[in-house]
Design an enzyme around this catalytic site. Structure first.
Site, PDB file in Angstrom:
ATOM      1  CG  HIS A 137      -4.011   4.580  -0.903  1.00 35.16           C
ATOM      2  ND1 HIS A 137      -3.153   3.518  -0.855  1.00 35.16           N
ATOM      3  CD2 HIS A 137      -4.103   4.917  -2.221  1.00 35.16           C
ATOM      4  CE1 HIS A 137      -2.741   3.226  -2.085  1.00 35.16           C
ATOM      5  NE2 HIS A 137      -3.310   4.055  -2.925  1.00 35.16           N
ATOM      6  CG  ASP A 179      -1.827   1.191   1.246  1.00 31.38           C
ATOM      7  OD1 ASP A 179      -1.395   2.299   0.854  1.00 31.38           O
ATOM      8  OD2 ASP A 179      -2.996   1.022   1.621  1.00 31.38           O
ATOM      9  CG  HIS A 180       1.623   4.206  -3.250  1.00 34.45           C
ATOM     10  ND1 HIS A 180       0.362   3.938  -3.708  1.00 34.45           N
ATOM     11  CD2 HIS A 180       1.795   5.532  -3.418  1.00 34.45           C
ATOM     12  CE1 HIS A 180      -0.203   5.063  -4.119  1.00 34.45           C
ATOM     13  NE2 HIS A 180       0.643   6.056  -3.963  1.00 34.45           N
TER      14      HIS A 180
END
Ligand code: BG6
Length: 508
Positions: free
Chosen positions: A262, A199-200
């Site tokens: 996010h 999950d950047h």
């Protein structure tokens, strides 16, 4: 955050860089946007910062009829266009010696046999020592083939002294059932400690700073609860449209694309209790506790909103609406804007709504978390008008313009006791000389080091789908999303949703 497990690093010296040991990265999906814009540049930036081992290897796997040098050209162009650090011939030459390309199909055993030979050749020629990470930047329906082949061809497990890891990109399914199915496929082949879900947002410095801000300071935690906090707003606004991503985005929509991952991760970091340590198991446990305490509203018609962008103006340019984008059916009911109210049922947060919103083609690109405080219990300013005074707010600016803002009331200079809102600012750019690495630099390095705290585990993914599934189902069963003009701040129903609670969205 974590000390990492690198033997090169002296654990006494926290300033020492974390450098990956001998290893290689195999990239599936090299022709995709993510590889070109983020992954390849991040690998180069890591090499440029001296954080990769000298014999690092990068293997591309795709259907294209490329030789190693064609692949190198693709990486070269991507690096030139998108890398964060300057191009240095010396870094490039050394890195490019470790590039290999394997032409292949996901379902074809012979292709994976060639991949195995390539990996073995690299172990000999580059000293990668059998340590390899497989990055699946591919559609989830290709996962079963790829992980199955990795297993069948002896690529999924190390030999005891070496490691193998798999990296998966969202979407982790499109609902709870498909996420479970996907997890079953992966967990049959890789043990949990070898699976890295990206999950950047968790790789962003400002997101990690939420933990530093909350748990390295004494003055914020005492007010971080329902006694003082009125509500919390989490905003991820984008000015871009869907670009060339119709195939991925249509039918997925804003809630599945970014709220499921996010925004719920941001919410968990904001709401969680302090973990026993920042080790993966403790951090994940606290996030999980928050996600399992989330209650969705009973009246989804009143406490959620969704929209779809139509034509409008953005940055002085006329832009087209979602339904006119290439490859979008003109009956599409996919939302490009989503707002939801969630409550966290625990002692700290009971009665404090969390409002989450995201959208494409909004007024400006900004991601922030705003903690909005209750009014002062008594205002002793009888002669003064205080209506214009806003609420105290603490805003964590995730991007761009990274930093933290504290808004409070102050006396306007002059004779009368006139009050006005002012803000106190911390800006990363002003406080630190170092620039922030890209999220993918941090996360790829963590994968190569085997450092898991910033990677959500499957339980978090499941809990997030449990929150979202009934909401997207309700939307599917009811009306279409409300149109909003590109360049605006979303549909009117989102404003009405907050107005009903006596609140309003911030205009960042
Ligand atoms: C991705 C979404 O996860 O995040 C995209 O799939 C979105 O739709 C992107 O544009 C935004 O990332 P960032 O880092 O630019 O905020």
């Amino acid at each position: 955050m974590s000390l990492g497990s690198n033997p090169l690093r002296d654990p006494q010296d926290r300033r020492m860089p974390r450098i990956a040991g001998p290893c290689g990265l195999v990239l599936f999906g090299v022709t995709g946007d993510l590889s070109r814009k983020k992954l390849m540049p991040a690998v180069y930036d890591l090499a440029n910062r001296g954080l990769l081992p000298p014999g690092f290897a990068l293997v591309g796997f795709a259907r294209r009829d490329w030789a190693d040098r064609d692949f190198a050209k693709v990486v070269h162009d991507a690096v030139k266009e998108y890398s964060r650090t300057p191009f240095r011939e010396e870094t490039w030459q050394q890195l490019a010696e470790g590039f290999r390309f394997v032409r292949g199909e996901f379902g074809d055993g012979a292709s994976f046999e060639r991949l195995r030979e390539t990996v073995e050749e690299l172990d000999e020629a580059r000293g990668t020592s059998g340590n390899h990470a497989f990055y699946l930047s591919i559609p989830p329906d290709a996962f079963p083939d790829v992980v199955g082949q990795l297993k069948e061809h002896g690529l999924a497990a190390g030999d005891g002294s070496s490691w193998r890891r798999v990296v998966i990109e969202k979407p982790f399914g499109h609902d709870l059932a498909s996420a479970r199915a996907l997890n079953n496929v992966v967990s049959e082949v890789f043990p949990p400690e070898s699976v890295f879900r990206i999950d950047h947002y968790l790789g962003k410095e400002t997101v990690q700073n939420i933990l530093a801000f909350r748990f390295a300071n004494a003055m914020f935690e005492p007010v971080w609860n329902s006694n003082y906090v009125d509500h919390i707003q989490i905003t991820m606004a984008e000015d871009i449209g869907i670009g060339g991503r119709a195939g991925y985005y249509d039918g997925i929509g804003a809630a599945r694309d970014v709220i499921q991952n996010h925004l719920l991760q941001l919410m968990a970091l904001i709401a969680m209790e302090d973990p026993a340590s920042f080790e993966a198991r403790n951090l994940r446990l606290e996030k999980q506790k928050v996600l399992s305490s989330v209650r969705i509203p009973e009246r989804l018609d009143l406490h959620t909103a969704r929209g779809q962008y139509c034509a409008g103006w953005q940055g002085g340019q006329k832009v087209i609406g979602y339904l006119d984008e290439d490859d979008i059916p003109n009956s599409s009911a996919t939302e490009t804007y989503a707002a939801i109210r969630l409550d966290v049922e625990n002692r700290r947060w009971a009665g404090v709504p969390f409002y989450l919103r995201t959208g494409k083609r909004l007024g400006r690109r900004v991601t922030e978390v705003a903690v909005v405080f209750k009014p002062a219990p008594h205002l002793p300013f009888t002669q003064t008008s205080t209506e214009e005074l806003g609420s105290n707010a603490l805003v964590m600016r995730i991007q761009p313009d990274e930093g933290v803002t504290l808004r409070f009331g102050a006396k306007v200079p002059g004779t009368a006791m006139e009050l006005r809102d002012v803000s106190m600012d911390f800006a990363y750019g002003g406080a630190f000389v170092e620039s922030s690495p890209e999220a993918y630099e941090r996360l790829i390095l963590d994968v190569l080091l085997g450092d898991p705290p910033l990677f959500p585990r499957h339980e978090e993914v499941e809990l997030s789908w449990k929150i979202l599934d009934p909401i997207v189902q309700w939307w599917a069963d009811n009306d279409k999303p409300e149109p909003y003009s590109s360049g605006s701040w979303g549909p009117a129903s989102a404003d009405e949703m907050l107005a009903r609670d006596g609140r309003s969205w911030r205009r960042p």
